[in-house]
Each structure stands twice: as C-alpha cells, then as structure tokens.
Design a protein around this motif. Structure first.
Motif, PDB file in Angstrom:
ATOM      1  N   ASP A 187       0.819  -1.204   0.000  1.00 39.00           N
ATOM      2  CA  ASP A 187       0.000   0.000   0.000  1.00 39.00           C
ATOM      3  C   ASP A 187       0.857   1.259   0.000  1.00 39.00           C
ATOM      4  O   ASP A 187       0.569   2.227  -0.725  1.00 39.00           O
ATOM      5  CB  ASP A 187      -0.930   0.010   1.209  1.00 39.00           C
ATOM      6  N   ARG A 188       1.903   1.254   0.802  1.00 42.72           N
ATOM      7  CA  ARG A 188       2.784   2.432   0.838  1.00 42.72           C
ATOM      8  C   ARG A 188       3.456   2.649  -0.509  1.00 42.72           C
ATOM      9  O   ARG A 188       3.623   3.782  -0.966  1.00 42.72           O
ATOM     10  CB  ARG A 188       3.823   2.266   1.944  1.00 42.72           C
ATOM     11  N   LEU A 189       3.867   1.544  -1.135  1.00 41.75           N
ATOM     12  CA  LEU A 189       4.495   1.657  -2.448  1.00 41.75           C
ATOM     13  C   LEU A 189       3.497   2.173  -3.493  1.00 41.75           C
ATOM     14  O   LEU A 189       3.819   3.054  -4.298  1.00 41.75           O
ATOM     15  CB  LEU A 189       5.053   0.297  -2.872  1.00 41.75           C
ATOM     16  N   LEU A 190       2.266   1.637  -3.469  1.00 42.60           N
ATOM     17  CA  LEU A 190       1.262   2.056  -4.438  1.00 42.60           C
ATOM     18  C   LEU A 190       0.871   3.514  -4.240  1.00 42.60           C
ATOM     19  O   LEU A 190       0.580   4.222  -5.214  1.00 42.60           O
ATOM     20  CB  LEU A 190       0.025   1.167  -4.322  1.00 42.60           C
ATOM     21  N   ASP A 191       0.870   3.964  -2.994  1.00 44.84           N
ATOM     22  CA  ASP A 191       0.511   5.360  -2.731  1.00 44.84           C
ATOM     23  C   ASP A 191       1.531   6.327  -3.317  1.00 44.84           C
ATOM     24  O   ASP A 191       1.196   7.486  -3.614  1.00 44.84           O
ATOM     25  CB  ASP A 191       0.380   5.591  -1.232  1.00 44.84           C
ATOM     26  N   ARG A 192       2.765   5.859  -3.451  1.00 45.49           N
ATOM     27  CA  ARG A 192       3.810   6.742  -4.008  1.00 45.49           C
ATOM     28  C   ARG A 192       3.792   6.786  -5.538  1.00 45.49           C
ATOM     29  O   ARG A 192       4.440   7.641  -6.136  1.00 45.49           O
ATOM     30  CB  ARG A 192       5.187   6.284  -3.524  1.00 45.49           C
ATOM     31  N   VAL A 193       3.089   5.844  -6.133  1.00 45.81           N
ATOM     32  CA  VAL A 193       3.015   5.804  -7.597  1.00 45.81           C
ATOM     33  C   VAL A 193       1.970   6.811  -8.077  1.00 45.81           C
ATOM     34  O   VAL A 193       0.808   6.768  -7.654  1.00 45.81           O
ATOM     35  CB  VAL A 193       2.652   4.387  -8.090  1.00 45.81           C
ATOM     36  N   VAL A 194       2.399   7.723  -8.929  1.00 44.88           N
ATOM     37  CA  VAL A 194       1.487   8.726  -9.486  1.00 44.88           C
ATOM     38  C   VAL A 194       0.834   8.137 -10.731  1.00 44.88           C
ATOM     39  O   VAL A 194       1.521   7.778 -11.696  1.00 44.88           O
ATOM     40  CB  VAL A 194       2.227  10.027  -9.836  1.00 44.88           C
ATOM     41  N   VAL A 195      -0.481   8.014 -10.676  1.00 43.08           N
ATOM     42  CA  VAL A 195      -1.229   7.413 -11.781  1.00 43.08           C
ATOM     43  C   VAL A 195      -2.041   8.497 -12.480  1.00 43.08           C
ATOM     44  O   VAL A 195      -2.774   9.246 -11.810  1.00 43.08           O
ATOM     45  CB  VAL A 195      -2.167   6.299 -11.263  1.00 43.08           C
ATOM     46  N   PRO A 196      -1.920   8.641 -13.780  1.00 40.48           N
ATOM     47  CA  PRO A 196      -2.719   9.656 -14.477  1.00 40.48           C
ATOM     48  C   PRO A 196      -4.203   9.343 -14.368  1.00 40.48           C
ATOM     49  O   PRO A 196      -4.608   8.178 -14.440  1.00 40.48           O
ATOM     50  CB  PRO A 196      -2.226   9.561 -15.928  1.00 40.48           C
ATOM     51  N   ASP A 197      -4.993  10.365 -14.182  1.00 33.83           N
ATOM     52  CA  ASP A 197      -6.441  10.218 -14.084  1.00 33.83           C
ATOM     53  C   ASP A 197      -7.039  10.384 -15.477  1.00 33.83           C
ATOM     54  O   ASP A 197      -7.231  11.501 -15.968  1.00 33.83           O
ATOM     55  CB  ASP A 197      -7.014  11.260 -13.120  1.00 33.83           C
ATOM     56  N   ALA A 198      -7.310   9.255 -16.130  1.00 30.74           N
ATOM     57  CA  ALA A 198      -7.812   9.308 -17.503  1.00 30.74           C
ATOM     58  C   ALA A 198      -9.181   9.974 -17.562  1.00 30.74           C
ATOM     59  O   ALA A 198      -9.493  10.706 -18.508  1.00 30.74           O
ATOM     60  CB  ALA A 198      -7.881   7.898 -18.082  1.00 30.74           C
ATOM     61  N   GLY A 199     -10.014   9.735 -16.545  1.00 29.87           N
ATOM     62  CA  GLY A 199     -11.331  10.352 -16.536  1.00 29.87           C
ATOM     63  C   GLY A 199     -11.238  11.866 -16.455  1.00 29.87           C
ATOM     64  O   GLY A 199     -11.955  12.588 -17.168  1.00 29.87           O
ATOM     65  N   ALA A 200     -10.354  12.370 -15.581  1.00 32.28           N
ATOM     66  CA  ALA A 200     -10.182  13.823 -15.468  1.00 32.28           C
ATOM     67  C   ALA A 200      -9.627  14.402 -16.764  1.00 32.28           C
ATOM     68  O   ALA A 200     -10.017  15.499 -17.189  1.00 32.28           O
ATOM     69  CB  ALA A 200      -9.271  14.150 -14.292  1.00 32.28           C
ATOM     70  N   ALA A 201      -8.692  13.677 -17.394  1.00 31.99           N
ATOM     71  CA  ALA A 201      -8.142  14.150 -18.665  1.00 31.99           C
ATOM     72  C   ALA A 201      -9.236  14.225 -19.731  1.00 31.99           C
ATOM     73  O   ALA A 201      -9.286  15.184 -20.521  1.00 31.99           O
ATOM     74  CB  ALA A 201      -7.018  13.219 -19.116  1.00 31.99           C
ATOM     75  N   PHE A 202     -10.115  13.231 -19.734  1.00 35.12           N
ATOM     76  CA  PHE A 202     -11.229  13.256 -20.690  1.00 35.12           C
ATOM     77  C   PHE A 202     -12.140  14.442 -20.411  1.00 35.12           C
ATOM     78  O   PHE A 202     -12.585  15.125 -21.341  1.00 35.12           O
ATOM     79  CB  PHE A 202     -12.014  11.952 -20.608  1.00 35.12           C
ATOM     80  N   ASP A 203     -12.428  14.677 -19.137  1.00 36.11           N
ATOM     81  CA  ASP A 203     -13.288  15.811 -18.787  1.00 36.11           C
ATOM     82  C   ASP A 203     -12.665  17.131 -19.213  1.00 36.11           C
ATOM     83  O   ASP A 203     -13.359  18.038 -19.687  1.00 36.11           O
ATOM     84  CB  ASP A 203     -13.556  15.820 -17.284  1.00 36.11           C
ATOM     85  N   ARG A 204     -11.331  17.254 -19.032  1.00 40.60           N
ATOM     86  CA  ARG A 204     -10.666  18.495 -19.461  1.00 40.60           C
ATOM     87  C   ARG A 204     -10.739  18.653 -20.971  1.00 40.60           C
ATOM     88  O   ARG A 204     -10.973  19.761 -21.483  1.00 40.60           O
ATOM     89  CB  ARG A 204      -9.209  18.495 -18.991  1.00 40.60           C
ATOM     90  N   ALA A 205     -10.528  17.554 -21.688  1.00 36.76           N
ATOM     91  CA  ALA A 205     -10.613  17.624 -23.149  1.00 36.76           C
ATOM     92  C   ALA A 205     -12.033  17.982 -23.588  1.00 36.76           C
ATOM     93  O   ALA A 205     -12.231  18.798 -24.505  1.00 36.76           O
ATOM     94  CB  ALA A 205     -10.190  16.291 -23.759  1.00 36.76           C
ATOM     95  N   HIS A 206     -13.005  17.405 -22.922  1.00 39.00           N
ATOM     96  CA  HIS A 206     -14.400  17.702 -23.253  1.00 39.00           C
ATOM     97  C   HIS A 206     -14.724  19.167 -22.962  1.00 39.00           C
ATOM     98  O   HIS A 206     -15.361  19.858 -23.773  1.00 39.00           O
ATOM     99  CB  HIS A 206     -15.315  16.779 -22.451  1.00 39.00           C
ATOM    100  N   ALA A 207     -14.266  19.641 -21.798  1.00 37.19           N
ATOM    101  CA  ALA A 207     -14.492  21.040 -21.456  1.00 37.19           C
ATOM    102  C   ALA A 207     -13.790  21.972 -22.439  1.00 37.19           C
ATOM    103  O   ALA A 207     -14.327  23.025 -22.813  1.00 37.19           O
ATOM    104  CB  ALA A 207     -14.008  21.317 -20.031  1.00 37.19           C
ATOM    105  N   GLY A 208     -12.587  21.591 -22.874  1.00 40.12           N
ATOM    106  CA  GLY A 208     -11.875  22.397 -23.857  1.00 40.12           C
ATOM    107  C   GLY A 208     -12.612  22.458 -25.179  1.00 40.12           C
ATOM    108  O   GLY A 208     -12.659  23.513 -25.830  1.00 40.12           O
ATOM    109  N   LEU A 209     -13.195  21.328 -25.574  1.00 39.70           N
ATOM    110  CA  LEU A 209     -13.968  21.307 -26.817  1.00 39.70           C
ATOM    111  C   LEU A 209     -15.198  22.195 -26.710  1.00 39.70           C
ATOM    112  O   LEU A 209     -15.535  22.936 -27.647  1.00 39.70           O
ATOM    113  CB  LEU A 209     -14.375  19.866 -27.138  1.00 39.70           C
ATOM    114  N   ILE A 210     -15.870  22.129 -25.566  1.00 45.68           N
ATOM    115  CA  ILE A 210     -17.036  22.990 -25.356  1.00 45.68           C
ATOM    116  C   ILE A 210     -16.617  24.463 -25.372  1.00 45.68           C
ATOM    117  O   ILE A 210     -17.304  25.319 -25.951  1.00 45.68           O
ATOM    118  CB  ILE A 210     -17.723  22.640 -24.026  1.00 45.68           C
TER     119      ILE A 210
END
Length: 911
Positions: free
Chosen positions: A519-542
């Motif tokens: 758990d400690r190791l996984l917490d240190r791994v930065v994982v990109p948030d694909a859903g947030a990236a999609f929302d930003r792209a969608h908001a940018g398109l709008i």
C-alpha cells in the motif's frame, strides 16, 4: 425468440403502471419471475440447438435495403441469452430488499428490463443493422440507468455515453463497409464470405472499427475509464452492467466476428496486446482501491482484458475458454456486487479501512463473498478455477509473433497474481480482523438469496463442469466452425497452466501478506487520471465551440449574418472560378414570369427603403405572395399554397409584434455601406447560382420515376403528396416528430398558459385594441375558426389527389387557432399542444405498425376495407398524424408567443 423479446419489452413498458398500482419495490419479484419465464422460452429450444440446429425468425423491415428484422438462436446466442436472463432474474429478485420505498421503482424496473431486452436483442440479431440498433439501445439504457443516481452521476454518465456512442459510430461505419463488401446485411452471409472480406482493401478498416467498438463497450485501455466511474450507479445497476449486459456486448461482438478475423496476425496482435494491457492495468488499479465497489469496477476491466486477449489468440481452446470464463465472470461478479450492496446497506460503508470482522456477525454473507472471491482468483473448486486454467492454456498458444505465447502467458500470470491479491483484500478487508460493529446481523434470507444462488452456482458448476460442456461446445462450433472442441475437465493432471496458477496464487498471496508495504508503495506511484483528462478535453472542446459561436451571441443582427453571408459569397466565387462548360439554358420563361420578377424587385426595393414599420412588413408580405405566384407559374401549387399560408401566419404574428415595435424603424449608428455591399454581393451570388445551376437539364431520373409510378404504386395523383406520405413516409415521420419535440420542448422550458394562474390581459390604460375592435375580432373569429377548420379538413382529405395534405391543413388550422388566440386571449379547447403531438405520433406510428401487421414494410401504403371507395386509406391516416404533430408545434409557439407579449405589455404599463 420474438415472443421472448416482446415479453421483456412489454414488461418494461408496464413497469411504471405496475409500480403505481401498489406493488412498489416488491414488483421486482414479479419481474424476476418474468425473466425466468423468458429464460425458459429460450431454454426450450436448447435441445434443438445442441443437436446442431438453429432457430430463426424473420420479417421484412427495410426491404428496399435488403434489411430484415431477423433473429437467430444458435449456440453462441443461447449462451449469452441465458446468461443475460439468468443474472437478470437474480438481480430483479435482489432489488426489492435493496431499494427503499422512496426510490422511483417504475423507472428502475422499467429501465433494467429494457436494458435486458436490448442486450437480448443484440445477441439474437441475425442482421448487422439490427445488431447495431440494439447495440445503441444498450448505450442509451446504461446512460439513463446511471442518471438515476442523481447529480453526482452527471460526469460519469456523460463519459459513458460519449465513449460508447463513439464506439457505436465506429460500428455503424463497419456495418456499412461489410454490407458494401459482401452485398448483404445478414450475419450468416457475412460470416460465410470470410475470404471475400479478407481479400478486400477494406478488411483492415473493418477489423479496426469493430475492435474499437468492442473496446469502448468492454472498457479496454485506453478507453476504460468510463467503467470505474459508472460505479456511482445503484448496486443492482452496477451488478447487471458489469456481469451480464453492457460490457459483455463487446465480448460478444468479438466472438461473433472471430470466424472472419481469427488467425489474422494484425487482429491477434491488436486484441492480445490491448487485452493483456487492460488485464494488468485493471488489476493494478483494483489493488490501489479501498472502496469495495471501486475494486470490483477495476477488476471488471482486468477480467474483460483476459477475455479479449483469449479471443484475439483465436485458437479453439482460447475461444472456448473465453466463453466459459464469460459465464464464470457473470456469476462471481454478480455475486460480489450484490454482496457489496448488502454490506453497504448493513454496515453503512464500503471502505475496507472502516470495515472489519464482519464474519462474526454476518457469517453467511462472509461465506458467499469468499466463494465468489475464490472463483474470481481462479482457486479450486470454483468454476473460475476451470475457466482460468483454460484461459492460461489458450493465451499461451498466441503465435502472431516470436515468443508471443510466452510473453502473453507471463502477463496473464502477473494479472492473475494481482487478482488474487485484491480478491483476498476484499474478503479480509470486510470480514477479517476484529469486529468493529458487533451490533450488525445477517440480512433477511430474501435479500441474501440471489447472491447466494449465484455463488453456489459457481461452486457447483466448477466440479460439475460437464453440465456446461454441451452448450459451450455448441457455441464454440459457431465461432470455430469445422473444429470440434474438446470437453472441459475439472482436473486434467499436472500441466503448464497448473504451474502458472500456482505462481499466480503464491505471488498474489505474498502481495496480500505484505499489504502494508504494498500500500505504501502504491501510494507513491502517481497514476494519471484518464477520466479527469477526458473531462478536461471535453471542457476544452465545449470552450472552443463557445468561442466559435461567440459572434452569434452579440446583440446586433449583422453579427449573426456576416459569416453565413460571407460564406455564400465565397462559395459563389469558388463556383465562378471552377464551373466551366455548363449545358445550355433550356428556355422556359414566359412574359408573365418577368412581370412577376419586376414586381418582386419593386417589393424588395420598397422593403429596403421603407422606414415605417407597417410599410416594411407590408412590403415583405407582398414579396412573399409574389414568390407564391412564381411557384404557381412553375407548376408547383402545393408549394405556392404553403407559402400563402405561411404569409397568413406571419400576418397573425405581426399583430403581436407590431404592438411591441416602434412606429418607425431605427436607422442605426454604424456604417451602412459595408453591409449594403455584402447584401448586394449575396444577392448577386444567389442570382448567379440560380442561373448557373437551374434550367439546364431535363427531368431527373427520380422525378421521372415518381411521375410515372406515383398513381400506380400509391393510388394518388398528387405526386408531391405521395412522395411525402408514401414513398418517403419515414422521412416525413421523422421530421414531424422533430416538430412535435420542439412543441413539447417549448412547453417544458417555458410552460403553458393553461398551467398559469391566469393569462394576463392588457391593462385598461395600455395602448391596445379598442373595445369595438375586440368585439369585431371575436365575432369574426366565430366565423373564421369553423370555416378554417372545414377548409383544413378539405385540404387534408383531397391532399392525395389535389393540392393539400397534412402539412398545409395544419397551417390552416394553426392560423385559425392563432386567430382565436388574438380574439379571445386563449387557444381553442381542442388545441392543447401536448395532446395534439401525442395523438399525432400515435396515429402515424400506428399506421406504420398496421402495415407491418399486414405483412408489408413499415409505413407501406395499404387499403382499408370498406373505406377505400370513399378515399380513406393509409395515406390519409398517416397524413392526419402529420397534421396533428405540426399543429401541435404551431399552437405551442402561438401559446408561448402570446403569453410573453401579454407579460411584456403588463410590465411596460405597470413597471
């Protein structure tokens, strides 16, 4: 099959009514029985299927395109159909104890049943166009089901809709290309033309489009992020979506086309690489979660990845293993989701950091969870153990590249190790350790029974794998024709896949035992948030769309017009440069035409120079009537009559508008020369285009066909009307429904005067019509409205053989309704917009369905016994529906326009 599909559809339609009759949440038991009954209907044909037969039914749907409403029950569709119905019955039986008395029971049960019907139609479809229709239906059903979760589901529902709808568009293009290559929409014909498809230059795009569609539906990386977000849905929806419906649609599609693409290296490489990436990533993300539902959501991505990879390998063992694991996954995932819902209801949390020791107070729930977890991890003696062993064996056979099998097998083992780790995390996190909530107790047997049935089925079918062998073998024969599959065995001795299982289990157990360090190791791994990236792209398109449309939101009229008018001038310039060697003009003008054109020019000039508001309106009306005269001279009386009626309606609207406009038009402060130049350029461009593109050829092939065949095919002599209500009735229906939707939208957004406490009358000291004028209008309306109604009825009746028809009749009736509104301050009682629109849709659709019931294509013309002699046929019935929908839109617009005018006058006089 048609009866099974119809039964589910009828249940879905009746759900709101049955819920209101007092059944409430207990309705789930009725629907569970209904699902079981439909499953029995399907199971009744299974012996015939196991003997190598198929059950087919078909009716004409779009005969001109060669498309049929065709259903087929074979081994593959039987397997998926029974899975959908079986899991659906369990979830329906689970709902009554899960739902509260305040939930919208009718909507929940109706949408869940419609969801099941869409999925059942998808797996039974024997035509690719029909398959596409049901594919899209599952998309929209899932969107609506997610929406039941309220505002917090807005973003997840939007993601799911946009991603899966994009896959639907890809599938539509693939369907079109397959039809072009094979010349048929029948799935059996398409599968039989494997060599033709693979030899075509379209083979690569077809395969890529189908794979993309499946990846969106089955949540494969990088299009996976919508599925974990969909866990905001209520537990029954999540259980059905993850176990047996939405995500399994992509798996079914890939299995369905495997006879075409299996063995193609590019296909195998794509599916195996994407599938194993998804399997590993989904398992990794599941291990990072603390919410039980989130763990299960990410695990679905992982499990689906293994299925996609096995389908990509394409060997008989791999495909059969994918089918078996599809069943195993449906059972253990439905069990786990239902049990997580129980834990959430009983303990008030799904976070494993807040749960502990529940096995002491909920031992049966703990046992069922353990059984499902064992099956998910592929541990003896569960069905998941058998399916995982054969998945390992199949994936290890990958040969599209050197050492592909070894690499694929290693990744599958790594994903399975992570699966074991998060499976143990689920069981221990909720049930192990000390008990923090000693006051909890087991849920009622009725609440626990559906999950227990699914868990015990996974246990029984593990050792009793022989029960599934015949159906899986028959399904395999559909996917791998000519290569009989060997029977699955619960234990087939020491083998490489047993070694792979031991490695996966021991590795997963080690990860679980060292869970704190992990758990400690996984917490240190930065994982990109694909859903947030999609929302930003969608908001940018709008935002980009907002900037593009910003000039159109400016206050001045010219800001709205400058771009389209500039575009007209640009197109004219392009045409002037590129168009050469035009055919000679066919002279058809008369002296009368030029007289009308001269008057037309005078009317336009008068409208331009007029400064008095009433004079400008009169000049524009004069121009409109002259346009109608041109159409009369051109031999288009229907169009001319329509234009005249539009001018009449315009005059009615002007009565309201003039009361709010100044007597003289404003001159404006800005420069007028640029706009004058642009206007002249547009006029010149339109005139040049008319001269260059019209009057240079004879009648087209289409016009000749309609002129020669209209009366013989439809019985009507008004060719324009026969095109609208016979030849292209489906287009007319679609356009009329759009108008009806506009009417309902006006009422929904702005309300109706019928719903107001009162319709404001112009105050006594306002500038309004005198009492004498009001009396004159009211008396005139008593004559005009009935007379207009008679004229509308006449035009409707004769429309098939003379100028008229439903649209023109609606314009006459709309003018009558508007006159009544002006005279009396309200619409006639018969002109409620929502009633008119609803009746019109029912009449038009009923006419089309009646043609289908008579064995004809939908909306095909037919005669009515006993009424044909007096000119009453299907065309008149359909036209009545069109008239009602158009009239509904007109009365809704009149209603809201009058109400806003009254309010504006009231506010002006009494600020």
């Amino acid at each position: 099959m048609l009866l099974a599909l119809s039964a589910l559809t009828v249940l879905a339609v009746l759900a709101p009514l049955l819920a209101r009759l007092g059944l409430g949440r207990e309705l789930g038991y009725v629907f569970a029985a209904g699902f079981a009954g439909v499953a029995i209907l399907i199971a009744f044909h299974v012996p015939q299927i196991l003997d190598g037969g198929t059950v087919e039914t078909s009716m004409d749907w779009l005969p001109s395109l060669g498309v049929s409403f065709a259903l087929r029950l074979n081994g593959l569709s039987s397997l998926f159909a029974l899975m959908v119905l079986g899991v659906g019955a369990l979830i329906m039986a689970y709902c009554p104890r899960y739902l509260s008395s305040h939930d919208p029971h009718g909507a929940i049960y109706g949408l869940l049943t419609l969801f099941a019907a869409a999925m059942l139609g998808l797996v039974l479809a024997a035509d690719v166009v029909l398959l596409f229709v049901f594919w899209e239906a599952t998309t929209y059903c899932s969107f609506l089901l997610l929406g039941l979760a309220g505002g917090r589901a807005t973003r997840p529902a939007r993601r799911a809709l946009l991603i899966t709808a994009a896959g639907g568009l890809a599938l539509l293009v693939a369907v079109v290309l397959l039809t072009v290559v094979t010349g048929s929409t029948a799935i059996s014909d398409i599968l039989a033309d494997r060599e033709v498809i693979l030899a075509s230059p379209l083979a690569l795009p077809i395969g890529a489009l189908i794979a993309f569609a499946a990846f969106t539906k089955s949540a494969q990386v990088p299009l996976h992020f919508w599925l974990p977000g969909a866990m905001v849905a209520m537990t029954p929806v999540s259980a059905f979506l993850h176990a047996a419906t939405m995500v399994k649609a992509g798996v079914y599609l890939l299995m369905l086309v495997s006879p075409i693409f299996s063995g193609v290296p590019a296909w195998s490489a794509l599916l195996v690489s994407i599938g194993l990436t998804s399997a590993l990533w989904g398992a990794f993300m599941a291990l990072r979660q603390h919410d039980l539902k989130a763990i299960l959501a990410h695990s679905t991505v992982s499990q689906l990845g293994l299925l996609v990879a096995a389908i990509g390998v394409g060997t008989p063992i791999a495909l059969a293993a994918a089918m078996l694991h599809t069943i195993a996954h449906a059972l253990f995932k439905a069990t786990l989701f239902m049990l997580v819902g129980i834990i959430d209801k009983e303990a008030g949390s799904r976070d494993i950091r807040e749960l502990s020791g529940l096995w002491r107070v909920m031992p049966v729930t703990a046992t069922m969870t353990a059984l499902a977890g064992l099956s998910m991890a592929g541990i003896v003696p569960m069905l998941g153990f058998v399916s995982k062993e054969y998945l390992f064996q199949g994936i290890f056979q990958a040969d599209f590249a050197p050492a592909a099998g070894l690499v694929a097998g290693s990744i599958a083992v790594a994903a399975s190790a992570l699966t074991t780790a998060y499976g143990l995390r689920i069981v221990y996190g909720a049930f192990g350790g000390s008990t923090h909530q000693p006051g909890l107790y087991e849920p009622s047997p009725a609440f626990l029974a559906p999950a227990a049935i699914a868990a015990l089925a996974g246990l029984v079918l593990g050792a009793g794998i022989d029960l599934l062998n015949p159906l899986v073998a028959r399904a395999g024969a559909d996917v791998v024709p000519g290569e009989p599959l060997g029977a699955f065995q619960f234990w087939h001795g020491l083998s490489p896949e047993i070694v792979m299982s031991v490695i996966a289990f021991s590795s997963g157990l080690m990860l679980f035992l060292r869970r704190h360090q992990v758990d400690r190791l996984l917490d240190r791994v930065v994982v990109p948030d694909a859903g947030a990236a999609f929302d930003r792209a969608h908001a940018g398109l709008i935002a980009f769309g907002y900037r593009v449309g910003q000039p159109d939101r400016a206050g001045g009229t010219m800001s709205h017009l400058v771009r389209p008018l500039g575009g007209v001038v640009f197109l004219a310039a392009v045409g002037f440069v590129t168009l050469r060697n035009l055919p000679p003009v066919r002279p058809a003008d008369t002296v009368g035409d030029w007289v009308v054109v001269g008057l037309f020019a005078l009317g336009v000039a008068a409208a331009v120079v007029a400064r008095d508001t009433l004079a400008a309106v009169a000049a524009l009306g004069f121009v409109g009537l002259l346009m109608a005269a041109l159409f009369v001279t051109a031999g288009a009386p229907d169009v001319a009559l329509t234009l005249v009626l539009v001018e009449v309606l315009t005059a009615v609207v002007v009565v309201w508008v003039l009361r709010r406009l100044p007597a003289r038009l404003p001159t404006g402060d800005g420069p007028r020369l640029p706009w004058s130049v642009l206007a002249l350029a547009c006029g010149l461009a339109a005139a040049s285009a008319t001269y260059a593109l019209t009057g240079r050829r004879g009648p087209s092939t289409a016009s000749s066909f309609f002129l020669d065949n209209a009366e013989a095919a439809t019985g009507g002599t008004n060719v324009v009307n026969t095109i609208l209500v016979d030849f292209r009735a489906m287009d007319t229906l679609g356009e009329a429904v759009v108008l009806g939707a506009v009417a309902l939208g006006l009422l929904a957004l702005l309300g109706s005067t019928a719903a107001d406490d009162h319709t404001p009358e112009p105050p006594a000291d306002a500038d309004h019509l005198s009492a004498a004028a009001s009396v004159f209008l009211q008396v005139s309306a008593r004559l005009v409205v009935p007379g207009a109604a008679l004229v509308a009825a006449y035009l409707l009746y004769v429309g098939h053989d003379a100028p008229g028809g439903g649209f023109i009749a609606a314009l006459v009736a709309g003018a009558a309704a508007a006159t009544h509104q002006i005279a009396h301050g309200r619409l006639p009682r018969w002109s409620r917009p929502e009633l008119l629109v609803g009746s019109g849709i029912l009449v038009s659709l009923g006419t089309g369905l009646l043609a289908s019931a008579k064995g004809e294509a939908v909306l095909a013309p037919f005669k009515l016994p006993g009424l044909d002699a007096v000119g009453v046929g299907s065309a008149l019935l359909f036209d009545i529906g069109v008239m009602l929908m158009v009239l509904g839109m007109l009365t809704a617009a009149v209603d809201r326009f009058a109400a806003r005018t009254h309010r504006a006058e009231s506010s002006r006089v009494h600020p």
